[in-house]
Enzyme design. Structure first.
Site, PDB file in Angstrom:
ATOM      1  N   GLY A 151      12.689 -55.254  95.911  1.00  0.00           N
ATOM      2  CA  GLY A 151      12.404 -55.231  94.491  1.00  0.00           C
ATOM      3  C   GLY A 151      13.351 -54.409  93.651  1.00  0.00           C
ATOM      4  N   TYR A 152      14.291 -53.699  94.250  1.00  0.00           N
ATOM      5  CA  TYR A 152      15.202 -52.884  93.457  1.00  0.00           C
ATOM      6  C   TYR A 152      16.174 -53.791  92.699  1.00  0.00           C
ATOM      7  CZ  TYR A 152      13.706 -48.756  96.160  1.00  0.00           C
ATOM      8  OH  TYR A 152      12.978 -47.751  96.750  1.00  0.00           O
TER       9      TYR A 152
END
Length: 326
Positions: free
Chosen positions: A60-61
């Site tokens: 998710g970064y």
């Protein structure tokens, strides 16, 4: 650089882990303060030259662009087998049912997506980013076991949960003969020591390695109380972590400054040394947007604080509300 086993596994990691949330295409996802690929690569190279072999990112970064940047850099700067590459699963990557969480379907899709973005055949450490209240832990653990047996993952770890949840997961895996978590990535620093109550003793008793995130409290431990940074101004999640106990936190920050001044060193080194010297901690996860951040972290490993200094740093701390994983 020192290298140690992660938990009771045979996996050897550097005493520092480079957290790669800083590296990702700006404007992608929720982290507007990230560094693009051209700016990130010199820092990734410097980390390798300093002996860091442990790199942590997450699906998710920056909408997956952190994984892409890190994967390309490690491929260009060294031999894949020499690096310990960690990523995470939980964050939804699309606005659709079954995107995100820790169901079997989500895990099977997420590992393949992460491997594609990272440009590798396997991940050394695959971590559940949060506890999934909507999926039975048995389903999650069996799916993780299956991707280990499929050769896509070498080891599994967990992050940011209550100690009772982690204890349940460890017990459930053992009862079924499934792959066991070897690490806990939790929130621990001089401004947030709640993990000392239950999680750290649990990890010590169970032989689980501890790799804390935010060791410098999003940079707050490195500067005066009234000072700020671009990241602090734009880090919405970070603001939720440190806003309930400001007066006590200010006194802790002042104590860090006093110890650093007497030692003739930086505040970052003092705060990091306090964490690195805790017996349960394997490798703090450091963020680095400047070369001096890496140099400070490495220097902290050889800065030995005495008992009176540790007591001074800890004296002003008061209990904090649990934040970061509810």
């Amino acid at each position: 650089m020192q290298y140690v086993n992660l938990g009771q596994s045979g996996l050897k990691v550097s005493r520092l882990c480079l957290g790669c949330m800083t590296y990702g295409e700006p404007g992608r996802g929720t982290h507007g303060w990230t560094m693009d690929e051209a700016s990130s690569r010199p820092l990734l190279r410097q980390a390798i030259e300093l002996g860091i072999n442990f790199f942590d990112t997450a699906n998710g970064y920056s909408d997956g662009t952190s994984e892409e940047i890190v994967g390309r850099a490690l491929k260009d700067f060294g031999v894949r087998e020499d690096f310990v590459l960690a990523t995470k699963v939980y964050t939804p990557m699309r606005k659709a049912p079954n995107s995100g969480g820790l169901s079997r379907k989500a895990i099977m899709q997420s590992i393949d997506d992460s491997l594609r973005r990272l440009g590798t055949d396997y991940v050394d450490l695959y971590q559940i980013h949060r506890w999934d209240y909507h999926t039975p832990i048995e389903e999650t653990l069996e799916a993780l076991h299956d991707i280990v047996k499929a050769g896509k993952v070498r080891y599994i770890g967990a992050s940011s949960m209550y100690a009772w949840q982690f204890a349940k997961a460890l017990y459930t895996a053992e009862r079924h003969g499934w792959t066991r978590f070897i690490s806990m990535q939790n929130h621990l620093n001089l401004l947030n020591r709640e993990e000392e109550r239950e999680m750290l003793p649990l990890c010590a008793a169970e032989g689980v390695g501890v790799i804390p995130w935010s060791p410098l409290a999003r940079g707050r431990l490195t500067r005066d109380w009234n000072a700020s940074s671009e990241r602090q101004q734009n880090d919405a999640f970070g603001r939720t972590l440190y806003q309930q106990t400001e007066e006590a936190d200010r006194r802790v920050i002042e104590a860090v400054a006093q110890v650093a001044e007497r030692r003739g060193t930086t505040r970052a080194q003092v705060a990091m040394a306090w964490l690195a010297q805790k017996s349960q901690v394997t490798a703090p996860i450091i963020g680095a947007s400047k070369v001096e951040h890496l140099n400070d972290a490495v220097a902290a490993l050889t800065l030995s604080l005495d008992a009176s200094e540790r007591e001074e740093l800890e004296a002003a701390y008061i209990p904090h509300s649990v934040v970061g994983f509810q």
